[in-house]
Design a protein around this motif. Sequence first.
Motif, short mmCIF file in Angstrom:
data_model
loop_
_atom_site.label_atom_id
_atom_site.label_comp_id
_atom_site.label_asym_id
_atom_site.label_seq_id
_atom_site.Cartn_x
_atom_site.Cartn_y
_atom_site.Cartn_z
N PRO A 122 39.08 53.77 51.57
CA PRO A 122 38.11 52.54 50.90
C PRO A 122 37.70 52.37 49.78
CG PRO A 122 37.44 54.04 52.72
CD PRO A 122 38.64 54.78 52.38
N PHE A 123 37.79 53.34 49.07
CA PHE A 123 37.33 53.26 47.47
C PHE A 123 38.36 52.49 46.92
CE2 PHE A 123 38.03 54.72 43.26
CZ PHE A 123 36.73 54.45 42.60
N ALA A 124 39.82 52.92 47.18
CA ALA A 124 40.92 52.32 46.57
C ALA A 124 40.88 50.88 46.86
CB ALA A 124 42.15 52.98 47.22
N ALA A 125 40.80 50.54 48.21
CA ALA A 125 40.82 49.13 48.59
C ALA A 125 39.70 48.22 48.02
CB ALA A 125 40.70 49.13 50.09
N ALA A 126 38.65 48.75 47.61
CA ALA A 126 37.47 48.20 47.24
C ALA A 126 37.89 47.61 45.60
CB ALA A 126 36.29 48.75 47.14
N LEU A 127 38.71 48.45 45.13
CA LEU A 127 39.23 48.23 43.63
C LEU A 127 40.13 46.99 43.60
CD1 LEU A 127 40.15 51.72 42.25
CD2 LEU A 127 38.15 50.18 41.54
N GLU A 128 40.87 46.66 44.83
CA GLU A 128 41.76 45.58 44.73
C GLU A 128 40.82 44.38 45.10
OE1 GLU A 128 44.58 45.65 43.92
OE2 GLU A 128 45.52 43.83 44.61
N LEU A 129 40.11 44.28 45.97
CA LEU A 129 38.92 43.32 46.15
C LEU A 129 38.19 42.76 44.69
CD1 LEU A 129 39.06 44.31 49.05
CD2 LEU A 129 36.76 43.77 49.30
N ILE A 130 37.86 44.02 43.86
CA ILE A 130 37.26 43.38 42.67
C ILE A 130 38.34 42.89 41.80
CG2 ILE A 130 36.55 44.73 40.45
CD1 ILE A 130 34.89 46.53 42.53
N HIS A 131 39.48 43.47 41.72
CA HIS A 131 40.66 43.03 40.96
C HIS A 131 40.78 41.40 41.49
CE1 HIS A 131 44.23 42.23 38.70
NE2 HIS A 131 45.00 42.38 39.61
N THR A 132 40.87 41.13 42.81
CA THR A 132 41.13 39.67 43.38
C THR A 132 39.97 38.92 42.91
OG1 THR A 132 42.29 40.76 45.28
CG2 THR A 132 41.69 38.53 45.24
N TYR A 133 38.68 39.52 42.97
CA TYR A 133 37.56 38.34 42.42
C TYR A 133 37.80 38.13 41.35
CZ TYR A 133 33.64 39.65 39.66
OH TYR A 133 32.63 39.51 38.43
N SER A 134 38.23 39.06 40.28
CA SER A 134 38.13 38.79 38.88
C SER A 134 39.11 37.58 38.41
CB SER A 134 38.53 39.87 38.10
OG SER A 134 39.90 40.59 37.92
N LEU A 135 40.35 37.72 39.39
CA LEU A 135 41.37 36.78 39.02
C LEU A 135 40.87 35.27 39.66
CD1 LEU A 135 44.65 38.67 40.32
CD2 LEU A 135 43.91 38.58 38.17
N ILE A 136 40.43 35.39 40.67
CA ILE A 136 39.87 34.15 41.02
C ILE A 136 38.88 33.36 40.11
CG2 ILE A 136 38.34 32.96 42.93
CD1 ILE A 136 39.48 35.03 44.99
N HIS A 137 37.98 34.18 39.68
CA HIS A 137 36.99 33.51 38.76
C HIS A 137 37.78 33.26 37.44
CE1 HIS A 137 32.86 34.81 40.69
NE2 HIS A 137 33.62 34.04 41.43
N ASP A 138 38.66 33.98 36.90
CA ASP A 138 39.55 33.78 35.80
C ASP A 138 40.13 32.41 35.78
OD1 ASP A 138 38.18 36.32 34.79
OD2 ASP A 138 40.28 37.32 34.47
N ASP A 139 40.86 32.22 37.10
CA ASP A 139 41.51 30.93 37.34
C ASP A 139 40.91 29.90 37.22
OD1 ASP A 139 43.84 32.52 37.10
OD2 ASP A 139 43.75 32.53 39.55
N LEU A 140 39.43 29.87 37.49
CA LEU A 140 38.74 28.71 37.45
C LEU A 140 38.95 27.71 36.40
CD1 LEU A 140 35.22 30.32 38.78
CD2 LEU A 140 36.61 28.63 40.22
N PRO A 141 38.68 26.38 36.78
CA PRO A 141 38.98 25.14 35.81
C PRO A 141 37.92 25.53 34.37
CG PRO A 141 38.61 24.20 37.71
CD PRO A 141 38.44 25.79 38.04
N ALA A 142 36.65 26.16 34.74
CA ALA A 142 35.91 26.28 33.42
C ALA A 142 36.65 27.46 32.72
CB ALA A 142 34.27 26.51 34.00
N ILE A 143 37.22 28.30 33.09
CA ILE A 143 37.76 29.61 32.47
C ILE A 143 39.09 29.19 32.17
CG2 ILE A 143 37.59 32.10 32.35
CD1 ILE A 143 35.09 32.15 34.04
N ASP A 144 40.27 29.72 32.62
CA ASP A 144 41.44 29.63 32.23
C ASP A 144 42.19 28.58 32.83
OD1 ASP A 144 41.51 31.73 30.86
OD2 ASP A 144 42.55 33.29 31.97
N ASN A 145 41.75 27.84 33.86
CA ASN A 145 42.05 26.67 34.38
C ASN A 145 43.66 26.99 34.85
OD1 ASN A 145 42.17 24.14 35.54
ND2 ASN A 145 42.44 23.11 33.54
#
Lengths: 307, 307
Positions: B84-107
């Motif tokens: 569960p801990f390990a999987a949580a890290l992948e959720l966090i990594h995915t969250y960071s990619l989604i926000h980084d990709d946003l138009p206001a950031i890396d677009n």
Amino acid sequence: MNEGGAPTGRDALSAAGGEARYPDELRQLVERFLEELDFAAAPAARPLVEAMRYSLLAGGKRIRPVLSLAVAERLGQPPQRVLPFAAALELIHTYSLIHDDLPAIDNDSLRRGVPTCHVRFGEDIAILAGDGLFAEAFRLITDRQEGDARLVVAALSEVAGATGVQGMVGGQYMDVAATASRDDDLRLLHLLKTGRLIEASVAGAALLCGVTGPALEPFRRFAREIGLLFQIVDDILDVDGEADDLGKTAGKDAQLDKTTYVSRFGLDGARRLAGESHARARASLTELGGDVGSLTAVTDYILYRRS
Amino acid sequence: MNEGGAPTGRDALSAAGGEARYPDELRQLVERFLEELDFAAAPAARPLVEAMRYSLLAGGKRIRPVLSLAVAERLGQPPQRVLPFAAALELIHTYSLIHDDLPAIDNDSLRRGVPTCHVRFGEDIAILAGDGLFAEAFRLITDRQEGDARLVVAALSEVAGATGVQGMVGGQYMDVAATASRDDDLRLLHLLKTGRLIEASVAGAALLCGVTGPALEPFRRFAREIGLLFQIVDDILDVDGEADDLGKTAGKDAQLDKTTYVSRFGLDGARRLAGESHARARASLTELGGDVGSLTAVTDYILYRRS
């Protein structure tokens, strides 16, 4: 009650023996704790911390943390006992406001009387400031909240549940997607969006003070009731409040064509529901017994507030 | 080494006695666990969960969770022990990619070979999907990670620290603000943006397996080294990689005028640095000793990957 000119009716005041005074000494404890947070960021990341602090320190009644401290008081513990946990809830509340205000979501430019985070710092910084406050809220609890580790994990679980898809984010999604057309959905939306975090404020603090199992239930019942009350009054204020008092744009719900307690039940209907909810919350405090002075004051404030 | 035509040089392979095979059996454990997550959302919030799962299940090598499971293996524990801990890290990594990709950031419009979350679901949903994954990551740990509660709190502290202003969000701010003009700053940026979460994957798993205090240090040294290696190779791939392999837009760094290891040291210089970092990481595994087969394989993969 609640036929008066004030947003939710001050006629109830005399019936209830007067409005209890907001526990400003608890609020000041929270305020000082928040002001001292600098998150020990590297110099290169300090401008981000400035953006986080800009929104965090823009004022407000600090209802969620004050509720946590008031619960500690009721349980005979010093309020400092749960202060890091309490403060974390305000970080989370602030994070949710910053993200909700973003152009892609509610596109709001005024909050707590000042320009919203993205208006002041740009959209990229606002997204990151929200993300940062969310992470730092958890760090505040893991690194500074004292107490039995099992209870700390339980309090963290309350917070995580209240902010995830079964909580705040789920409710915010329903709001954005405008899926709440039936009364049941409206109630669920608000339970998730605001109710769960208010419940976490109360239940998490009680857990940290050693209350577990069935003994938590009366605290949860009280919290759920004031969560409902909070949202009904919020909807009334959006129609009835002044932007000067609110510190944010009034009339936003109608503009966004949102389903609210006012759009469903009319202004008078919503006021009546608020009065009934307030009475139930007060009754649940009587049931709790003991020193519920501060909890009562917050309950009254939620009904009588003008912002 | 690393003067060859491959992005980071396969000449090192023979010297190191061949590239170790990526631990796909660990990756599959993670994959199955992630596929089964539905976060028990109310029907009204399920479309949000679909957006979260869209990005979460878009593939990838699952380096962070696989590292956690490989640490458990090294410590003689079944990988399920920290799943569960390990999987949580992948959720966090995915969250960071989604926000980084946003138009206001890396677009960015392409990620892991598919349209980014905001392109597919809209910007509002993408913001909330990221927020939701972040919250659910903590909930996964508080509600499903077994172990001594003090160690669970310590592991949560690793995650909160790695994602806050002293971690991912701080590094992302430095990236957005382009404040990293000196080599020291560049190193700090990457340490915060990617290094700290990789360290949390390793240190958190070790903590959950009962490793505390000074005994954690060798694990941390190894983790810091592969964090550095990861970023150098990332910068090389942005210049040298093919969009088809990468599953995201290549040449993005130069386009955004970002300071990278390649812009600072040239392609050959960056390849040399990667080779040196890989050698140090391998040496730190020799120092750790015991069953480090999977850890070695991930280390090799980080150097030799093409995406």
